[in-house]
Design a protein around this motif. Structure first.
Motif, PDB file in Angstrom:
ATOM      1  N   ARG A  76       0.811  -1.225   0.000  1.00  0.00           N
ATOM      2  CA  ARG A  76       0.000   0.000   0.000  1.00  0.00           C
ATOM      3  C   ARG A  76       0.847   1.280   0.000  1.00  0.00           C
ATOM      4  N   ASN A  77       2.119   1.161   0.335  1.00  0.00           N
ATOM      5  CA  ASN A  77       3.001   2.324   0.359  1.00  0.00           C
ATOM      6  C   ASN A  77       3.577   2.652  -1.013  1.00  0.00           C
ATOM      7  N   GLY A  78       3.244   1.855  -2.014  1.00  0.00           N
ATOM      8  CA  GLY A  78       3.635   2.176  -3.379  1.00  0.00           C
ATOM      9  C   GLY A  78       4.922   1.512  -3.831  1.00  0.00           C
ATOM     10  N   THR A  79       5.326   1.917  -5.007  1.00  0.00           N
ATOM     11  CA  THR A  79       6.531   1.389  -5.639  1.00  0.00           C
ATOM     12  C   THR A  79       7.560   2.508  -5.715  1.00  0.00           C
ATOM     13  N   LEU A  80       8.759   2.224  -5.229  1.00  0.00           N
ATOM     14  CA  LEU A  80       9.800   3.238  -5.141  1.00  0.00           C
ATOM     15  C   LEU A  80      11.033   2.817  -5.924  1.00  0.00           C
ATOM     16  N   VAL A  81      11.767   3.808  -6.407  1.00  0.00           N
ATOM     17  CA  VAL A  81      13.037   3.556  -7.071  1.00  0.00           C
ATOM     18  C   VAL A  81      14.041   3.128  -6.009  1.00  0.00           C
ATOM     19  N   ALA A  82      14.686   1.990  -6.246  1.00  0.00           N
ATOM     20  CA  ALA A  82      15.701   1.495  -5.321  1.00  0.00           C
ATOM     21  C   ALA A  82      17.094   1.608  -5.927  1.00  0.00           C
ATOM     22  N   TRP A  83      17.156   1.817  -7.237  1.00  0.00           N
ATOM     23  CA  TRP A  83      18.433   1.835  -7.939  1.00  0.00           C
ATOM     24  C   TRP A  83      19.138   3.164  -7.769  1.00  0.00           C
ATOM     25  N   SER A  84      20.442   3.069  -7.673  1.00  0.00           N
ATOM     26  CA  SER A  84      21.315   4.231  -7.723  1.00  0.00           C
ATOM     27  C   SER A  84      22.613   3.730  -8.357  1.00  0.00           C
ATOM     28  N   PRO A  85      23.466   4.624  -8.831  1.00  0.00           N
ATOM     29  CA  PRO A  85      24.729   4.139  -9.405  1.00  0.00           C
ATOM     30  C   PRO A  85      25.488   3.234  -8.435  1.00  0.00           C
ATOM     31  N   ASP A  86      25.505   3.590  -7.147  1.00  0.00           N
ATOM     32  CA  ASP A  86      26.198   2.767  -6.152  1.00  0.00           C
ATOM     33  C   ASP A  86      25.540   1.406  -6.010  1.00  0.00           C
ATOM     34  N   ALA A  87      24.212   1.384  -5.974  1.00  0.00           N
ATOM     35  CA  ALA A  87      23.492   0.117  -5.836  1.00  0.00           C
ATOM     36  C   ALA A  87      23.725  -0.763  -7.052  1.00  0.00           C
ATOM     37  N   GLY A  88      23.762  -0.163  -8.228  1.00  0.00           N
ATOM     38  CA  GLY A  88      24.010  -0.928  -9.443  1.00  0.00           C
ATOM     39  C   GLY A  88      25.381  -1.575  -9.420  1.00  0.00           C
ATOM     40  N   GLU A  89      26.370  -0.828  -9.001  1.00  0.00           N
ATOM     41  CA  GLU A  89      27.729  -1.370  -8.941  1.00  0.00           C
ATOM     42  C   GLU A  89      27.844  -2.459  -7.874  1.00  0.00           C
ATOM     43  N   ARG A  90      27.187  -2.248  -6.733  1.00  0.00           N
ATOM     44  CA  ARG A  90      27.212  -3.272  -5.687  1.00  0.00           C
ATOM     45  C   ARG A  90      26.600  -4.571  -6.193  1.00  0.00           C
ATOM     46  N   ARG A  91      25.518  -4.468  -6.960  1.00  0.00           N
ATOM     47  CA  ARG A  91      24.863  -5.678  -7.517  1.00  0.00           C
ATOM     48  C   ARG A  91      25.818  -6.400  -8.454  1.00  0.00           C
ATOM     49  N   VAL A  92      26.525  -5.662  -9.300  1.00  0.00           N
ATOM     50  CA  VAL A  92      27.484  -6.280 -10.214  1.00  0.00           C
ATOM     51  C   VAL A  92      28.596  -6.961  -9.419  1.00  0.00           C
ATOM     52  N   GLN A  93      29.060  -6.321  -8.347  1.00  0.00           N
ATOM     53  CA  GLN A  93      30.106  -6.927  -7.517  1.00  0.00           C
ATOM     54  C   GLN A  93      29.618  -8.227  -6.882  1.00  0.00           C
ATOM     55  N   GLU A  94      28.376  -8.230  -6.396  1.00  0.00           N
ATOM     56  CA  GLU A  94      27.808  -9.442  -5.803  1.00  0.00           C
ATOM     57  C   GLU A  94      27.733 -10.562  -6.839  1.00  0.00           C
ATOM     58  N   LEU A  95      27.255 -10.233  -8.031  1.00  0.00           N
ATOM     59  CA  LEU A  95      27.140 -11.234  -9.080  1.00  0.00           C
ATOM     60  C   LEU A  95      28.514 -11.726  -9.532  1.00  0.00           C
ATOM     61  N   ALA A  96      29.493 -10.838  -9.567  1.00  0.00           N
ATOM     62  CA  ALA A  96      30.852 -11.233  -9.942  1.00  0.00           C
ATOM     63  C   ALA A  96      31.420 -12.217  -8.915  1.00  0.00           C
ATOM     64  N   ALA A  97      31.152 -11.978  -7.632  1.00  0.00           N
ATOM     65  CA  ALA A  97      31.621 -12.903  -6.596  1.00  0.00           C
ATOM     66  C   ALA A  97      30.957 -14.271  -6.765  1.00  0.00           C
ATOM     67  N   GLN A  98      29.671 -14.264  -7.097  1.00  0.00           N
ATOM     68  CA  GLN A  98      28.979 -15.534  -7.336  1.00  0.00           C
ATOM     69  C   GLN A  98      29.567 -16.247  -8.555  1.00  0.00           C
ATOM     70  N   LEU A  99      29.834 -15.479  -9.615  1.00  0.00           N
ATOM     71  CA  LEU A  99      30.414 -16.051 -10.829  1.00  0.00           C
ATOM     72  C   LEU A  99      31.785 -16.657 -10.525  1.00  0.00           C
ATOM     73  N   ALA A 100      32.588 -15.955  -9.762  1.00  0.00           N
ATOM     74  CA  ALA A 100      33.920 -16.458  -9.406  1.00  0.00           C
ATOM     75  C   ALA A 100      33.804 -17.771  -8.634  1.00  0.00           C
ATOM     76  N   GLN A 101      32.874 -17.830  -7.708  1.00  0.00           N
ATOM     77  CA  GLN A 101      32.677 -19.050  -6.916  1.00  0.00           C
ATOM     78  C   GLN A 101      32.256 -20.214  -7.810  1.00  0.00           C
ATOM     79  N   VAL A 102      31.289 -19.996  -8.679  1.00  0.00           N
ATOM     80  CA  VAL A 102      30.815 -21.050  -9.578  1.00  0.00           C
ATOM     81  C   VAL A 102      31.920 -21.479 -10.530  1.00  0.00           C
ATOM     82  N   SER A 103      32.702 -20.523 -11.026  1.00  0.00           N
ATOM     83  CA  SER A 103      33.780 -20.888 -11.951  1.00  0.00           C
ATOM     84  C   SER A 103      34.846 -21.740 -11.257  1.00  0.00           C
ATOM     85  N   ARG A 104      35.141 -21.414  -9.994  1.00  0.00           N
ATOM     86  CA  ARG A 104      36.107 -22.223  -9.238  1.00  0.00           C
ATOM     87  C   ARG A 104      35.550 -23.635  -8.995  1.00  0.00           C
TER      88      ARG A 104
END
Length: 128
Positions: A76-104
């Motif tokens: 009921r409080n609506g839909t809000l923007v959660a993205w920011s340049p910092d958040a986008g980069e943090r997401r890429v870093q998280e995914l890169a760590a996951q990719l590194a783990q799976v590749s190992r």
């Protein structure tokens, strides 16, 4: 986003599905700063009416944006923007760590992983 929603347009003649046009335009507005983190998005019904599309079109665009962490739906409080340049980069870093783990775990050499990532980055963005 009332002011921002007036910038959104759906091209019925485009081969790109309407939900994808909407998703891409909202992300562009976030990147440009027209939709900063915390900005409230119109309701699905309101935006669908503004754009002359079915509510399901807006709902799908919102669902895909939420899946990548770009927006947050708070009931009921609506839909809000959660993205920011910092958040986008943090997401890429998280995914890169996951990719590194799976590749190992899969014994895929680092140079091969980098080649795969480079190839993925070179491909145009498409709707799934």
């Amino acid at each position: 986003m009332t002011r921002g929603s007036s910038r959104l347009r759906i091209d019925a003649a485009s081969p790109v599905p309407p939900f994808e046009q909407l998703r891409a335009q909202i992300l562009d507005q976030m990147r440009e700063g027209a939709l900063p983190a915390g900005a409230r998005l119109p309701t699905v019904r309101q935006l669908a009416a503004d754009l002359g599309v079915a509510p399901g079109t807006v709902a799908r665009a919102y669902k895909e944006l939420e899946a990548v962490g770009a927006i947050e739906t708070r009931g009921r409080n609506g839909t809000l923007v959660a993205w920011s340049p910092d958040a986008g980069e943090r997401r890429v870093q998280e995914l890169a760590a996951q990719l590194a783990q799976v590749s190992r775990e899969s014994a895929v050499p680092g140079d091969r992983v980098r080649a795969i990532v480079d190839a993925a980055l070179a491909r145009p963005i498409t709707a799934d």
